[in-house]
Design a protein around this motif. Structure first.
Motif, mmCIF file in Angstrom:
data_model
loop_
_atom_site.group_PDB
_atom_site.id
_atom_site.type_symbol
_atom_site.label_atom_id
_atom_site.label_comp_id
_atom_site.label_asym_id
_atom_site.label_seq_id
_atom_site.Cartn_x
_atom_site.Cartn_y
_atom_site.Cartn_z
ATOM 1 N N ARG A 271 0.827 -1.204 0.000
ATOM 2 C CA ARG A 271 0.000 0.000 0.000
ATOM 3 C C ARG A 271 0.867 1.262 0.000
ATOM 4 O O ARG A 271 0.613 2.210 -0.756
ATOM 5 C CB ARG A 271 -0.912 -0.004 1.221
ATOM 6 N N ILE A 272 1.875 1.299 0.851
ATOM 7 C CA ILE A 272 2.746 2.474 0.912
ATOM 8 C C ILE A 272 3.408 2.703 -0.438
ATOM 9 O O ILE A 272 3.494 3.833 -0.925
ATOM 10 C CB ILE A 272 3.804 2.305 2.010
ATOM 11 N N ASP B 237 0.499 -0.619 -12.280
ATOM 12 C CA ASP B 237 -0.223 -1.754 -12.873
ATOM 13 C C ASP B 237 0.227 -3.077 -12.268
ATOM 14 O O ASP B 237 -0.596 -3.950 -11.960
ATOM 15 C CB ASP B 237 -0.005 -1.777 -14.389
ATOM 16 N N GLY B 238 1.540 -3.226 -12.080
ATOM 17 C CA GLY B 238 2.055 -4.477 -11.535
ATOM 18 C C GLY B 238 1.633 -4.693 -10.096
ATOM 19 O O GLY B 238 1.228 -5.800 -9.708
ATOM 20 N N TRP B 239 1.698 -3.643 -9.296
ATOM 21 C CA TRP B 239 1.335 -3.787 -7.891
ATOM 22 C C TRP B 239 -0.164 -3.995 -7.723
ATOM 23 O O TRP B 239 -0.596 -4.746 -6.848
ATOM 24 C CB TRP B 239 1.813 -2.564 -7.112
ATOM 25 N N ASP C 89 -4.266 -10.751 -7.945
ATOM 26 C CA ASP C 89 -3.866 -12.133 -8.196
ATOM 27 C C ASP C 89 -3.321 -12.823 -6.953
ATOM 28 O O ASP C 89 -3.670 -13.977 -6.666
ATOM 29 C CB ASP C 89 -2.821 -12.175 -9.312
ATOM 30 N N ASP C 90 -2.456 -12.137 -6.210
ATOM 31 C CA ASP C 90 -1.819 -12.770 -5.057
ATOM 32 C C ASP C 90 -2.692 -12.707 -3.808
ATOM 33 O O ASP C 90 -2.697 -13.642 -2.994
ATOM 34 C CB ASP C 90 -0.473 -12.096 -4.747
#
Length: 454
Positions: free
Chosen positions: A361-362, A393-395, A401-402
């Motif tokens: 989040r940070i 986008d990745g995070w 997904d994770d």
């Protein structure tokens, strides 16, 4: 199955929506509802208080203390309808409900790029805004007497005027689950929270990051320790300062902070022991250190190009706050670097999930703020936008997904929060307000605790 008799809310209300709907309600029910201005924001926006009923006992509900958590505004409108429809909540309880529509309207306006939807993590974080620590009106880093923000002074004035037996601060969790924090115990609330969350399909946070070092009063209900003074760096990472949550404690007030999630994660309810606690902690700490170095390099590249640019300081303040606390958080969570004098409490899978979510989040908030800074300037001399977009986008994909993050419709968030507020109000009324014990409203000596919502 969840049913709601009132029309469902499809989106979060804006600052102007809140004022207009409250004014319409007061005009429709002038005997029972009064709307008055109790202050103004730094930008001159009125702070509106909607009061319902005419009982002797005062309840104060504060919406919008954090700019990126708009669910509270919708909840106070829903509460107003419920209170006016049920005399047991006013005459029957000898109570007046005082609903502060939004404590930080200037900050809420900065989030309007995502308030109306469509709701996606990418859209939220790209338009996310939350001011720096010193501009968050619930906190009193230098004590109530030195409160600098007009919003803070307005809230303190209300607390001292009303001397509420019950105060509620409405908050939102962007990714995670629901939980409640209390300045005094309300026996039975945990069971009410569990029932409401189950009925609405909302996960409860059984190991909330905000409450990592706080005593639990029951599943997803935590006791807020009394505050104590610390230096600035500690205050940013820990709720180790006086706050408006504890200011009315001297009046016998019980304060409840009710958190409702936007994107729910089922694993925050998993209270089973983890298979390898230390391995997860090392991975979370390693990821936070990596992300911090990456974002610091981007900040170093872009900062010189925005010196003197209007509004740059407002966006850079929370960026600097986030990057300041990250190394200390990573060290505190890492079993190889943690301070033995301040060990982590026993951790369940829910705790580890919450720490994973909090570290990410940070990072993604910081990336979103930096992206706004660059995109809003109209030029990208360091070619930072593509890199920041890729990180966001990745995070966000990792959250989906994770962690299995899933959107919870606005109406369901509001229904959950309103029901928990009503349950806490009822229990506080039954218990009565216990007088503060000698010294209880002063500085405490409990262990330092993580900063709320950071």
């Amino acid at each position: 199955m969840w049913r709601c008799a009132l029309p469902p809310l499809l989106r979060y209300p804006t600052v102007d929506d809140l004022a207009a709907q409250a004014a319409a309600l007061a005009a429709r029910r002038p005997r029972d509802a009064r709307l008055r201005r109790v202050g103004v924001s730094r930008a001159g926006t009125p702070l509106w208080l909607l009061s319902l009923g005419r009982g002797a006992r005062q309840a104060l509900v504060v919406a919008g203390p954090h700019a990126n958590e708009p669910v509270g505004g919708a909840t106070v409108l829903r509460l107003a309808e419920r209170v006016l429809a049920d005399p047991r909540l006013t005459e029957g309880a000898d109570a007046t409900w005082n609903l502060l529509l939004c404590l930080d309207p200037d900050g809420l306006r900065r989030n309007e790029g995502w308030l109306a939807g469509p709701y996606s993590l990418g859209r939220y974080f790209r338009n996310f805004f939350r001011p720096g620590f010193h501009e968050q009106p619930e906190w009193l880093p230098d004590g109530a007497a030195a409160a600098a923000l007009p919003e803070t002074r307005a809230l303190l004035g209300l607390q001292d005027e009303l001397k509420p037996f019950f105060q509620c601060s409405l908050h939102g969790v962007d990714v995670g689950g629901a939980f409640v924090e209390l300045t005094r115990d309300l026996p039975g609330l945990s069971a009410r929270v569990a029932h409401t969350a189950a009925r609405l399909g909302i996960p409860r946070e059984l190991g909330a990051y905000d409450t990592l070092y706080w005593p639990a009063l029951g599943p997803a209900v935590y006791r807020i320790p009394p505050p104590r003074p610390r230096d600035l760096a500690a205050a940013i990472t820990e709720a180790a300062v006086e706050s408006t949550w504890y200011h009315p404690h001297r009046h016998g007030t019980v304060t409840a902070i009710v958190e409702a999630p936007m994107w729910g994660v089922s694993a925050v309810e998993d209270d089973s022991p983890p298979a390898d606690r230390d391995a997860v902690l090392r991975a979370v700490s390693r990821a936070l250190r990596h992300d911090t170095r990456l974002l610091e390099r981007i900040l170093t590249r872009v900062r010189p190009h925005f010196t003197g640019v209007p509004d740059a300081a407002r966006l850079l303040a929370p960026v600097d706050d986030y990057l300041l606390v990250c190394p200390g958080l990573a060290d505190a969570w890492d079993p190889d670097t943690a301070d033995p004098a301040r060990p982590l409490p026993p951790l369940s899978t829910a705790h580890l999930t919450a720490l994973h979510i909090a570290g990410r989040r940070i990072s993604v908030r910081t990336a979103g703020l930096l992206r706004q800074l660059v995109a809003g300037s109209g030029h990208d001399p360091c070619d930072a936008l593509p890199e920041l977009d890729g990180l966001i986008d990745g995070w966000c994909a990792a959250y989906l997904d994770d962690c299995g993050a899933r959107w919870i419709p606005v109406a369901r968030q509001v229904e959950y929060q309103a029901r928990v507020v009503l349950a806490a109000f009822e229990l506080a009324g039954r218990a009565g307000a216990a007088p503060a014990r000698s010294g209880e409203s002063g500085w405490g000596t409990r262990p330092a605790v993580p900063m709320h919502g950071e």
